[in-house]
Design an enzyme around this catalytic site. Structure first.
Site, mmCIF file in Angstrom:
data_model
loop_
_atom_site.group_PDB
_atom_site.id
_atom_site.type_symbol
_atom_site.label_atom_id
_atom_site.label_comp_id
_atom_site.label_asym_id
_atom_site.label_seq_id
_atom_site.Cartn_x
_atom_site.Cartn_y
_atom_site.Cartn_z
ATOM 1 N N SER A 40 1.413 -1.669 -0.115
ATOM 2 C CA SER A 40 0.041 0.265 -0.338
ATOM 3 C C SER A 40 0.944 1.372 -0.355
ATOM 4 C CB SER A 40 -0.984 -0.128 0.972
ATOM 5 O OG SER A 40 -1.659 1.547 0.667
ATOM 6 N N GLU A 83 -9.466 -4.743 -4.666
ATOM 7 C CA GLU A 83 -8.023 -3.836 -4.088
ATOM 8 C C GLU A 83 -9.158 -3.395 -2.846
ATOM 9 O OE1 GLU A 83 -5.365 -4.096 -3.244
ATOM 10 O OE2 GLU A 83 -4.048 -4.593 -4.515
ATOM 11 N N HIS A 95 -7.839 -5.375 -0.828
ATOM 12 C CA HIS A 95 -6.678 -5.054 -0.363
ATOM 13 C C HIS A 95 -6.374 -5.675 1.109
ATOM 14 C CE1 HIS A 95 -3.593 -1.239 -0.886
ATOM 15 N NE2 HIS A 95 -4.152 -0.949 0.835
#
Length: 450
Positions: A195, A322, A392
């Site tokens: 991330s 995600e 995610h």
């Protein structure tokens, strides 16, 4: 190195001696919360000076001051409350095999945590690297850096901006100078980030003076499609902060001296205003800014050209779904999903493509064309009862393999740790570790699923 096999191992580093401890699995030693630099609020980091005597490195590092996170709705409970928060947060944690020999030089993995540049910490239990150390015979360095308003505010006369990147650069210099004391090879350093951690790695790759501090990169789910901040966007956010502090602490309040709680409240208000009506502006308020050191010469219009020409061997990829993480943790989107589930899922798919998948593939293609060795992946596994798909952060339990830290994660609902997480986790760690050791590339179109 000195006496790594002891219960309280002591290592002699170029700066002084440090005392660590044996990890609970018995085969790993860890040195927690070692300060690599110091920095006054909104000042550049300066290297930690040498010391005499033996410093204790048996207690985890505090997190950088931050607002409450909703990530427990995805990742499950964490030990964040136990760690506490402190502006003195420039620390690293090093783990190494307990039996590392005095002349060994093991590959080094540097872990840069994510959290949208506003949350996270170096010693969160989620990110315990012991399994990677044991299975790969590597040394790991986990890095803390300044977050949110402390790390990313750009306000001339107050903060030059990109202080979080300056912190990471200082940590990499510390690693270069100190990791051999723990059995690591400073000439074989792989940066691994997820991330915002992956986004930060792309920023570091974009700075030619910093490229020699690392040798390989693994970018997991970087939000590359959000690009970089601009002078205009940074000035706008700084204005929001100034107005918020005037309301909170009185007219003319100085962000360099107000209490941290007031500063975090100003950060919160600035984030809300930056997001706009309905929170539709997904670009982070506090983020690296193009053109500001160390991103001098980097254009916000096409920010990853320099990263593509860095030359580092690379693994880069994303998960299949995600954006479903952000649908779950954003109350407004979650309410909208309840009313219009199909539309929200379609929108999430589009956001996954535009913010994560397509920019990652574009960087991979450009880097390969420039001569770098590049492998890509797509993580598609999902838990049967989570409703989150391959969201995610879903790959993190597989990468770190810590059952106690991850087994209650909502994103794993309905999955068996032994039948699902453990087998695929072993494969994922083997792929990553082989890359770190330079012994194998993953498939150029690997899809992590079972």
């Amino acid at each position: 190195m000195t006496a790594l096999a002891e219960d309280d191992p002591v290592v002699t580093t170029p700066s002084g001696e440090v005392r660590g401890r044996v990890h609970r699995d018995g085969g790993v030693v860890e040195f927690l919360g070692m300060r690599y630099a110091r920095a006054a609020r909104f000042a550049a980091p300066t290297p930690e000076p040498a010391w005499t005597g033996v410093r204790d490195a048996r207690s985890p590092a505090p997190q950088c001051p931050q607002l409450a996170s909703r990530m427990d709705e995805i990742a499950g409970p964490s030990n964040a409350a136990d760690l506490g928060q402190d502006e003195d947060c420039l620390h690293v944690t090093v783990r190494a095999p307990r039996d590392v020999g005095p002349d060994e030089r093991l590959p080094v993995m540097v872990w840069i945590h994510g959290g949208a540049y506003v949350i996270g910490g170096v010693d969160l239990a989620w990110y315990d690297t012991a399994r990677l150390v044991t299975e790969g015979r590597v040394v790991t360095v986990s890095v803390g850096y300044r977050l949110g308003i402390l790390g990313w505010l750009r306000a001339p006369g107050v903060s030059e901006g990109n202080l979080g990147l300056a912190d990471l650069a200082a940590a990499l210099r510390w690693t270069r100078d100190h990791v051999a004391a723990f059995g690591g090879d400073p000439a074989a350093v792989t940066l691994v980030g997820e991330s915002a951690g992956a986004h930060a790695i792309a920023c570091l790759m974009s700075s030619p003076p910093l490229r020699g501090l690392f040798h390989r990169v693994i970018l997991q789910s970087g939000q590359l499609g959000l690009g970089l901040g601009t002078e205009r966007s940074a000035a706008r956010v700084a204005g929001f902060v100034r107005e918020a502090l005037d309301e909170i602490a009185g007219p003319g309040a100085d962000p360099r001296t107000v209490g941290i709680d007031d500063l975090l409240e100003a950060q919160k208000r600035a984030i809300v205003r930056h997001a706009g009506p309905g929170g539709i502006n997904s670009a982070p308020a506090f983020t690296p800014v193009a053109g500001v050191t160390p991103l001098v010469g980097v254009s916000a219009a096409d920010p990853w050209v320099a990263a593509a020409h860095a030359g580092h061997p690379m693994i880069i990829g994303t998960t299949a779904d995600e954006a479903l993480t952000f649908v779950r943790i954003a109350p407004g989107l979650r309410r909208l999903e309840q009313r219009f589930p199909t539309a929200v899922r379609l929108g999430a798919g589009l956001a996954t493509h535009r913010i994560f998948a397509a920019p990652a593939q574009r960087l991979a293609t450009r880097a390969a064309a420039a001569g770098a060795t590049v492998s890509t992946y797509r993580f598609t596994w999902s838990a049967p009862e989570s409703g989150l798909g391959a969201c995610h952060a879903i790959e993190l339990p597989f990468l770190f393999g810590g059952r106690e830290a991850w087994q209650d994660a909502p994103m794993l609902a309905g999955a068996s740790w032994d039948r699902d997480v453990e087998p695929l986790g072993r494969d994922l760690r083997r792929w990553w570790l082989d890359f770190v050791r330079g012994t194998r590339q993953v498939s150029s179109r690997a899809s992590a699923s079972r």
